[in-house]
Design a protein around this motif. Sequence first.
Motif, PDB file in Angstrom:
ATOM      1  N   LEU A 289      25.519 -14.773 -23.257  1.00  0.00           N
ATOM      2  CA  LEU A 289      24.224 -14.433 -22.693  1.00  0.00           C
ATOM      3  C   LEU A 289      24.256 -12.984 -22.250  1.00  0.00           C
ATOM      4  N   ASN A 290      23.207 -12.260 -22.551  1.00  0.00           N
ATOM      5  CA  ASN A 290      22.958 -10.928 -22.014  1.00  0.00           C
ATOM      6  C   ASN A 290      21.617 -11.019 -21.301  1.00  0.00           C
ATOM      7  N   ALA A 291      21.661 -11.258 -19.983  1.00  0.00           N
ATOM      8  CA  ALA A 291      20.451 -11.519 -19.219  1.00  0.00           C
ATOM      9  C   ALA A 291      19.622 -10.255 -19.005  1.00  0.00           C
ATOM     10  N   THR A 292      18.323 -10.389 -19.224  1.00  0.00           N
ATOM     11  CA  THR A 292      17.384  -9.312 -18.929  1.00  0.00           C
ATOM     12  C   THR A 292      16.238  -9.881 -18.097  1.00  0.00           C
ATOM     13  N   LYS A 293      15.656  -9.009 -17.296  1.00  0.00           N
ATOM     14  CA  LYS A 293      14.505  -9.364 -16.475  1.00  0.00           C
ATOM     15  C   LYS A 293      13.554  -8.190 -16.545  1.00  0.00           C
ATOM     16  N   SER A 294      12.327  -8.454 -16.944  1.00  0.00           N
ATOM     17  CA  SER A 294      11.325  -7.394 -17.117  1.00  0.00           C
ATOM     18  C   SER A 294      11.802  -6.334 -18.099  1.00  0.00           C
ATOM     19  N   GLY A 295      12.562  -6.772 -19.111  1.00  0.00           N
ATOM     20  CA  GLY A 295      12.981  -5.876 -20.178  1.00  0.00           C
ATOM     21  C   GLY A 295      14.209  -5.029 -19.906  1.00  0.00           C
ATOM     22  N   VAL A 296      14.839  -5.194 -18.737  1.00  0.00           N
ATOM     23  CA  VAL A 296      16.048  -4.428 -18.435  1.00  0.00           C
ATOM     24  C   VAL A 296      17.184  -5.387 -18.085  1.00  0.00           C
ATOM     25  N   THR A 297      18.417  -4.896 -18.198  1.00  0.00           N
ATOM     26  CA  THR A 297      19.577  -5.722 -17.860  1.00  0.00           C
ATOM     27  C   THR A 297      19.452  -6.222 -16.432  1.00  0.00           C
ATOM     28  N   TRP A 298      19.698  -7.521 -16.238  1.00  0.00           N
ATOM     29  CA  TRP A 298      19.603  -8.150 -14.918  1.00  0.00           C
ATOM     30  C   TRP A 298      21.011  -8.357 -14.384  1.00  0.00           C
ATOM     31  N   ASP A 299      21.298  -7.800 -13.214  1.00  0.00           N
ATOM     32  CA  ASP A 299      22.593  -8.008 -12.563  1.00  0.00           C
ATOM     33  C   ASP A 299      22.626  -9.451 -12.075  1.00  0.00           C
ATOM     34  N   ILE A 300      23.438 -10.281 -12.711  1.00  0.00           N
ATOM     35  CA  ILE A 300      23.487 -11.708 -12.367  1.00  0.00           C
ATOM     36  C   ILE A 300      24.706 -12.051 -11.506  1.00  0.00           C
ATOM     37  N   THR A 301      25.270 -11.042 -10.840  1.00  0.00           N
ATOM     38  CA  THR A 301      26.369 -11.296  -9.909  1.00  0.00           C
ATOM     39  C   THR A 301      25.904 -12.321  -8.877  1.00  0.00           C
ATOM     40  N   GLY A 302      26.660 -13.397  -8.700  1.00  0.00           N
ATOM     41  CA  GLY A 302      26.313 -14.430  -7.738  1.00  0.00           C
ATOM     42  C   GLY A 302      25.276 -15.426  -8.213  1.00  0.00           C
ATOM     43  N   ALA A 303      24.840 -15.302  -9.458  1.00  0.00           N
ATOM     44  CA  ALA A 303      23.827 -16.211 -10.007  1.00  0.00           C
ATOM     45  C   ALA A 303      24.449 -17.517 -10.475  1.00  0.00           C
ATOM     46  N   THR A 304      23.610 -18.525 -10.605  1.00  0.00           N
ATOM     47  CA  THR A 304      23.983 -19.781 -11.247  1.00  0.00           C
ATOM     48  C   THR A 304      23.458 -19.718 -12.670  1.00  0.00           C
ATOM     49  N   VAL A 305      24.343 -19.927 -13.636  1.00  0.00           N
ATOM     50  CA  VAL A 305      23.956 -19.858 -15.049  1.00  0.00           C
ATOM     51  C   VAL A 305      24.243 -21.209 -15.694  1.00  0.00           C
ATOM     52  N   THR A 306      23.226 -21.750 -16.349  1.00  0.00           N
ATOM     53  CA  THR A 306      23.342 -23.040 -17.025  1.00  0.00           C
ATOM     54  C   THR A 306      22.972 -22.873 -18.486  1.00  0.00           C
TER      55      THR A 306
ATOM     56  N   VAL B  77      29.782 -16.476 -15.226  1.00  0.00           N
ATOM     57  CA  VAL B  77      29.358 -15.080 -15.231  1.00  0.00           C
ATOM     58  C   VAL B  77      30.606 -14.257 -15.526  1.00  0.00           C
ATOM     59  N   THR B  78      30.588 -13.504 -16.616  1.00  0.00           N
ATOM     60  CA  THR B  78      31.760 -12.731 -17.029  1.00  0.00           C
ATOM     61  C   THR B  78      31.662 -11.257 -16.646  1.00  0.00           C
ATOM     62  N   ASP B  79      30.443 -10.739 -16.549  1.00  0.00           N
ATOM     63  CA  ASP B  79      30.208  -9.356 -16.114  1.00  0.00           C
ATOM     64  C   ASP B  79      28.826  -9.309 -15.486  1.00  0.00           C
ATOM     65  N   GLY B  80      28.768  -9.629 -14.193  1.00  0.00           N
ATOM     66  CA  GLY B  80      27.489  -9.733 -13.495  1.00  0.00           C
ATOM     67  C   GLY B  80      26.611  -8.510 -13.601  1.00  0.00           C
ATOM     68  N   PRO B  81      27.130  -7.295 -13.301  1.00  0.00           N
ATOM     69  CA  PRO B  81      26.280  -6.106 -13.378  1.00  0.00           C
ATOM     70  C   PRO B  81      25.693  -5.855 -14.768  1.00  0.00           C
ATOM     71  N   GLU B  82      26.395  -6.310 -15.807  1.00  0.00           N
ATOM     72  CA  GLU B  82      25.899  -6.134 -17.182  1.00  0.00           C
ATOM     73  C   GLU B  82      25.087  -7.334 -17.659  1.00  0.00           C
ATOM     74  N   GLY B  83      24.891  -8.336 -16.773  1.00  0.00           N
ATOM     75  CA  GLY B  83      24.084  -9.499 -17.127  1.00  0.00           C
ATOM     76  C   GLY B  83      24.750 -10.432 -18.121  1.00  0.00           C
ATOM     77  N   GLU B  84      26.073 -10.477 -18.128  1.00  0.00           N
ATOM     78  CA  GLU B  84      26.788 -11.258 -19.132  1.00  0.00           C
ATOM     79  C   GLU B  84      27.370 -12.551 -18.572  1.00  0.00           C
ATOM     80  N   ALA B  85      27.166 -13.622 -19.328  1.00  0.00           N
ATOM     81  CA  ALA B  85      27.735 -14.925 -19.006  1.00  0.00           C
ATOM     82  C   ALA B  85      28.137 -15.589 -20.310  1.00  0.00           C
ATOM     83  N   GLN B  86      29.032 -16.580 -20.211  1.00  0.00           N
ATOM     84  CA  GLN B  86      29.458 -17.291 -21.416  1.00  0.00           C
ATOM     85  C   GLN B  86      29.808 -18.726 -21.083  1.00  0.00           C
TER      86      GLN B  86
ATOM     87  N   ARG C 202      19.898 -24.434 -28.097  1.00  0.00           N
ATOM     88  CA  ARG C 202      20.501 -23.994 -26.845  1.00  0.00           C
ATOM     89  C   ARG C 202      19.461 -23.201 -26.050  1.00  0.00           C
ATOM     90  N   GLN C 203      19.567 -23.308 -24.728  1.00  0.00           N
ATOM     91  CA  GLN C 203      18.683 -22.556 -23.842  1.00  0.00           C
ATOM     92  C   GLN C 203      19.467 -22.178 -22.580  1.00  0.00           C
TER      93      GLN C 203
END
Length: 85
Positions: A1-18, A35-44, A59-60
Amino acid sequence: LNATKSGVTWDITGATVTLSLRNPAGTVTPVSASVTDGPEGEAQYTTSTSLLTEGDWERQWTVTKAGVTLSSAPIQFPVLERLGA
């Protein structure tokens, strides 16, 4: 996952990812992702091969952080027969 919010990378540090997986029979299985790299919005999520059966899957991703929940559009992917199994 490369998370974005409003078209920009979303820092997902501390987020819950499902990651929700829908099998060919229509059953949805939600699993926790890392979360593998929160500031870059990456999870796996790494699945075991025993979870996936042959057929068309979906998948979603869903990310929740600070009261904001965003989900990706469902994405189809095939699981093919394993050769030599």
